[in-house]
Structure formats: C-alpha cells, structure tokens
Design a protein around this motif. Structure first.
Motif, PDB file in Angstrom:
ATOM      1  N   ASP A 241      37.300  33.662  36.449  1.00 26.27           N
ATOM      2  CA  ASP A 241      36.025  33.690  37.160  1.00 26.27           C
ATOM      3  C   ASP A 241      35.570  35.100  37.503  1.00 26.27           C
ATOM      4  O   ASP A 241      34.440  35.303  37.912  1.00 26.27           O
ATOM      5  CB  ASP A 241      36.122  32.856  38.445  1.00 26.27           C
ATOM      6  CG  ASP A 241      36.341  31.388  38.136  1.00 26.27           C
ATOM      7  OD1 ASP A 241      35.708  30.884  37.196  1.00 26.27           O
ATOM      8  OD2 ASP A 241      37.161  30.749  38.814  1.00 26.27           O
ATOM      9  N   THR A 242      36.441  36.073  37.365  1.00 28.81           N
ATOM     10  CA  THR A 242      36.094  37.465  37.657  1.00 28.81           C
ATOM     11  C   THR A 242      36.614  38.339  36.526  1.00 28.81           C
ATOM     12  O   THR A 242      37.541  37.958  35.800  1.00 28.81           O
ATOM     13  CB  THR A 242      36.730  37.948  38.975  1.00 28.81           C
ATOM     14  OG1 THR A 242      38.152  37.837  38.870  1.00 28.81           O
ATOM     15  CG2 THR A 242      36.248  37.131  40.160  1.00 28.81           C
ATOM     16  N   ARG A 243      36.023  39.487  36.402  1.00 28.05           N
ATOM     17  CA  ARG A 243      36.471  40.429  35.367  1.00 28.05           C
ATOM     18  C   ARG A 243      37.876  40.908  35.720  1.00 28.05           C
ATOM     19  O   ARG A 243      38.151  41.284  36.850  1.00 28.05           O
ATOM     20  CB  ARG A 243      35.512  41.610  35.289  1.00 28.05           C
ATOM     21  CG  ARG A 243      35.944  42.611  34.213  1.00 28.05           C
ATOM     22  CD  ARG A 243      34.899  43.644  33.923  1.00 28.05           C
ATOM     23  NE  ARG A 243      33.704  43.136  33.283  1.00 28.05           N
ATOM     24  CZ  ARG A 243      33.602  42.782  32.002  1.00 28.05           C
ATOM     25  NH1 ARG A 243      34.661  42.831  31.240  1.00 28.05           N
ATOM     26  NH2 ARG A 243      32.463  42.371  31.514  1.00 28.05           N
ATOM     27  N   LEU A 244      38.740  40.872  34.735  1.00 28.64           N
ATOM     28  CA  LEU A 244      40.111  41.333  34.938  1.00 28.64           C
ATOM     29  C   LEU A 244      40.237  42.798  34.550  1.00 28.64           C
ATOM     30  O   LEU A 244      39.530  43.276  33.661  1.00 28.64           O
ATOM     31  CB  LEU A 244      41.078  40.512  34.076  1.00 28.64           C
ATOM     32  CG  LEU A 244      41.151  39.008  34.341  1.00 28.64           C
ATOM     33  CD1 LEU A 244      42.146  38.369  33.393  1.00 28.64           C
ATOM     34  CD2 LEU A 244      41.516  38.714  35.775  1.00 28.64           C
TER      35      LEU A 244
ATOM     36  N   GLU B 292      45.594  43.429  33.886  1.00 28.58           N
ATOM     37  CA  GLU B 292      45.622  41.973  34.087  1.00 28.58           C
ATOM     38  C   GLU B 292      45.356  41.243  32.774  1.00 28.58           C
ATOM     39  O   GLU B 292      46.011  40.241  32.467  1.00 28.58           O
ATOM     40  CB  GLU B 292      44.589  41.564  35.136  1.00 28.58           C
ATOM     41  CG  GLU B 292      44.929  42.030  36.541  1.00 28.58           C
ATOM     42  CD  GLU B 292      43.758  41.874  37.504  1.00 28.58           C
ATOM     43  OE1 GLU B 292      44.017  41.532  38.677  1.00 28.58           O
ATOM     44  OE2 GLU B 292      42.595  42.091  37.102  1.00 28.58           O
ATOM     45  N   ALA B 293      44.399  41.742  31.999  1.00 29.56           N
ATOM     46  CA  ALA B 293      44.101  41.126  30.703  1.00 29.56           C
ATOM     47  C   ALA B 293      45.318  41.201  29.786  1.00 29.56           C
ATOM     48  O   ALA B 293      45.649  40.235  29.091  1.00 29.56           O
ATOM     49  CB  ALA B 293      42.894  41.792  30.059  1.00 29.56           C
ATOM     50  N   ALA B 294      45.999  42.341  29.798  1.00 27.38           N
ATOM     51  CA  ALA B 294      47.206  42.499  28.981  1.00 27.38           C
ATOM     52  C   ALA B 294      48.282  41.508  29.420  1.00 27.38           C
ATOM     53  O   ALA B 294      48.993  40.941  28.579  1.00 27.38           O
ATOM     54  CB  ALA B 294      47.725  43.927  29.074  1.00 27.38           C
ATOM     55  N   GLU B 295      48.406  41.274  30.720  1.00 31.51           N
ATOM     56  CA  GLU B 295      49.393  40.314  31.226  1.00 31.51           C
ATOM     57  C   GLU B 295      49.073  38.901  30.730  1.00 31.51           C
ATOM     58  O   GLU B 295      49.975  38.150  30.334  1.00 31.51           O
ATOM     59  CB  GLU B 295      49.423  40.332  32.762  1.00 31.51           C
ATOM     60  CG  GLU B 295      50.454  39.396  33.344  1.00 31.51           C
ATOM     61  CD  GLU B 295      50.464  39.351  34.864  1.00 31.51           C
ATOM     62  OE1 GLU B 295      51.366  38.688  35.407  1.00 31.51           O
ATOM     63  OE2 GLU B 295      49.577  39.962  35.506  1.00 31.51           O
ATOM     64  N   VAL B 296      47.788  38.545  30.738  1.00 33.30           N
ATOM     65  CA  VAL B 296      47.362  37.222  30.252  1.00 33.30           C
ATOM     66  C   VAL B 296      47.726  37.066  28.776  1.00 33.30           C
ATOM     67  O   VAL B 296      48.297  36.050  28.361  1.00 33.30           O
ATOM     68  CB  VAL B 296      45.843  37.027  30.473  1.00 33.30           C
ATOM     69  CG1 VAL B 296      45.319  35.835  29.690  1.00 33.30           C
ATOM     70  CG2 VAL B 296      45.546  36.868  31.959  1.00 33.30           C
TER      71      VAL B 296
ATOM     72  N   GLU C 162      35.557  35.326  30.351  1.00 30.73           N
ATOM     73  CA  GLU C 162      35.064  35.310  31.716  1.00 30.73           C
ATOM     74  C   GLU C 162      33.994  34.229  31.853  1.00 30.73           C
ATOM     75  O   GLU C 162      33.119  34.106  31.009  1.00 30.73           O
ATOM     76  CB  GLU C 162      34.464  36.688  32.040  1.00 30.73           C
ATOM     77  CG  GLU C 162      34.103  36.869  33.493  1.00 30.73           C
ATOM     78  CD  GLU C 162      33.588  38.272  33.768  1.00 30.73           C
ATOM     79  OE1 GLU C 162      32.786  38.411  34.693  1.00 30.73           O
ATOM     80  OE2 GLU C 162      33.987  39.216  33.050  1.00 30.73           O
ATOM     81  N   ARG C 163      34.126  33.422  32.900  1.00 32.79           N
ATOM     82  CA  ARG C 163      33.121  32.387  33.169  1.00 32.79           C
ATOM     83  C   ARG C 163      32.014  32.962  34.023  1.00 32.79           C
ATOM     84  O   ARG C 163      32.265  33.893  34.783  1.00 32.79           O
ATOM     85  CB  ARG C 163      33.767  31.203  33.898  1.00 32.79           C
ATOM     86  CG  ARG C 163      34.755  30.467  33.054  1.00 32.79           C
ATOM     87  CD  ARG C 163      35.182  29.181  33.683  1.00 32.79           C
ATOM     88  NE  ARG C 163      36.165  29.380  34.751  1.00 32.79           N
ATOM     89  CZ  ARG C 163      37.244  28.669  34.937  1.00 32.79           C
ATOM     90  NH1 ARG C 163      37.520  27.673  34.159  1.00 32.79           N
ATOM     91  NH2 ARG C 163      38.061  28.914  35.918  1.00 32.79           N
ATOM     92  N   PRO C 164      30.826  32.442  33.957  1.00 35.09           N
ATOM     93  CA  PRO C 164      30.441  31.331  33.074  1.00 35.09           C
ATOM     94  C   PRO C 164      30.246  31.812  31.639  1.00 35.09           C
ATOM     95  O   PRO C 164      29.789  32.921  31.399  1.00 35.09           O
ATOM     96  CB  PRO C 164      29.128  30.842  33.663  1.00 35.09           C
ATOM     97  CG  PRO C 164      28.532  32.047  34.314  1.00 35.09           C
ATOM     98  CD  PRO C 164      29.695  32.878  34.790  1.00 35.09           C
TER      99      PRO C 164
END
Length: 146
Positions: A86-89, A93-97, A107-109
């Motif tokens: 729901d928020t920009r990582l 954080e993106a690398a962890e995902v 990213e939503r929506p």
C-alpha cells in the motif's frame, strides 16, 4: 490437468480482496480468497494456484514471512507470488520482498488493466515452466530406460 489459471488472493482487507477478485475474475481466471496468511498457505498447499497475490501487511502477520513459507514449500515450487503493498517501499525493503521469493512487487492501487496484463504474463510463464518440467520428466524417463 487444470485448464483455467487459478489466482489466490491473500489479504486481510475485505475491500482489497473484493476489488482484486473482481479484476481477476473478469478475464476468466478462477479466483480463490484467503483472509489470513495461514489460510493462504493452507489453500495454496491444497489447490496449487498459478499465482498468489499477497499483501505485504497482513493483520497480525508478516506478508514477507508468508511469502517465504509459500515459496519454500516443495509442492508450491511452480507458484508465482506477487507482493502487493500500500506504500512505496525503499529499495532495501523491495529487495527483501524479492529475496523472500516474490517474482513481482506492485504498489496499490493498481489499475485493473495493468493487473490483468501482469497476471497474463505470469500465467504464461507458469504454463511455459509446466511444459519444460513435463519435457524434463519425459527426457529423464527416456534416459533411465536406455
């Protein structure tokens, strides 16, 4: 062998689940829903969906940990997990995902059309992987018989 791709939506927000279900059902995908990470894992193990759309923040659970558990399960090796946030990582954080096993992060929506295009690509990849696995199995059988 199933002919209709199956999408599993795992999120604790009922509105998100409903909207994502509508978007995924429109092109004819079979849609399964889970309201918790634990339920998502249970359904994934039972149904073996083609794609799991998983929220990064689940009530009382860590979506990234759920992603790790799904992608670590041997029977779910061919399942593509997409993390929805729901928020920009941050890049960390993106690398962890992605390190947890997700093949994509959005990213939503996300507009329905973009979601469907992304899902279509992942379903094609899943189908291609299934054909490669079947061919490998055939080759292994032939080579074992020689």
């Amino acid at each position: 062998m199933k002919t209709t791709p199956t999408i599993l939506i795992v999120d604790t927000e009922p509105d998100v689940v409903a909207a994502t279900t509508r978007a995924c059902a429109a092109p004819g995908y079979d849609v399964l829903q889970a309201r918790s990470g634990a339920e998502g894992i249970e359904i994934a193990l039972r149904e073996i969906p083609d794609v799991v759309i998983l929220g990064t923040v689940l009530e009382g659970e860590d979506g990234i940990e759920i992603c790790r558990r799904i992608t670590a399960a041997p029977t779910l090796r061919s399942v593509f997990v997409v993390m929805a946030c729901d928020t920009r990582l941050s890049s960390e954080e993106a690398a962890e995902v992605l390190d947890a096993g997700a093949v994509e992060l959005f990213e939503r929506p996300l507009h329905d059309h973009e979601l469907i295009v992304r899902l279509r690509m992942l379903v094609r990849l899943a189908e291609t992987e299934a054909r490669v696995d079947a061919a490998q199995g055939f080759l292994d059988t032939v080579l074992d018989q020689s």
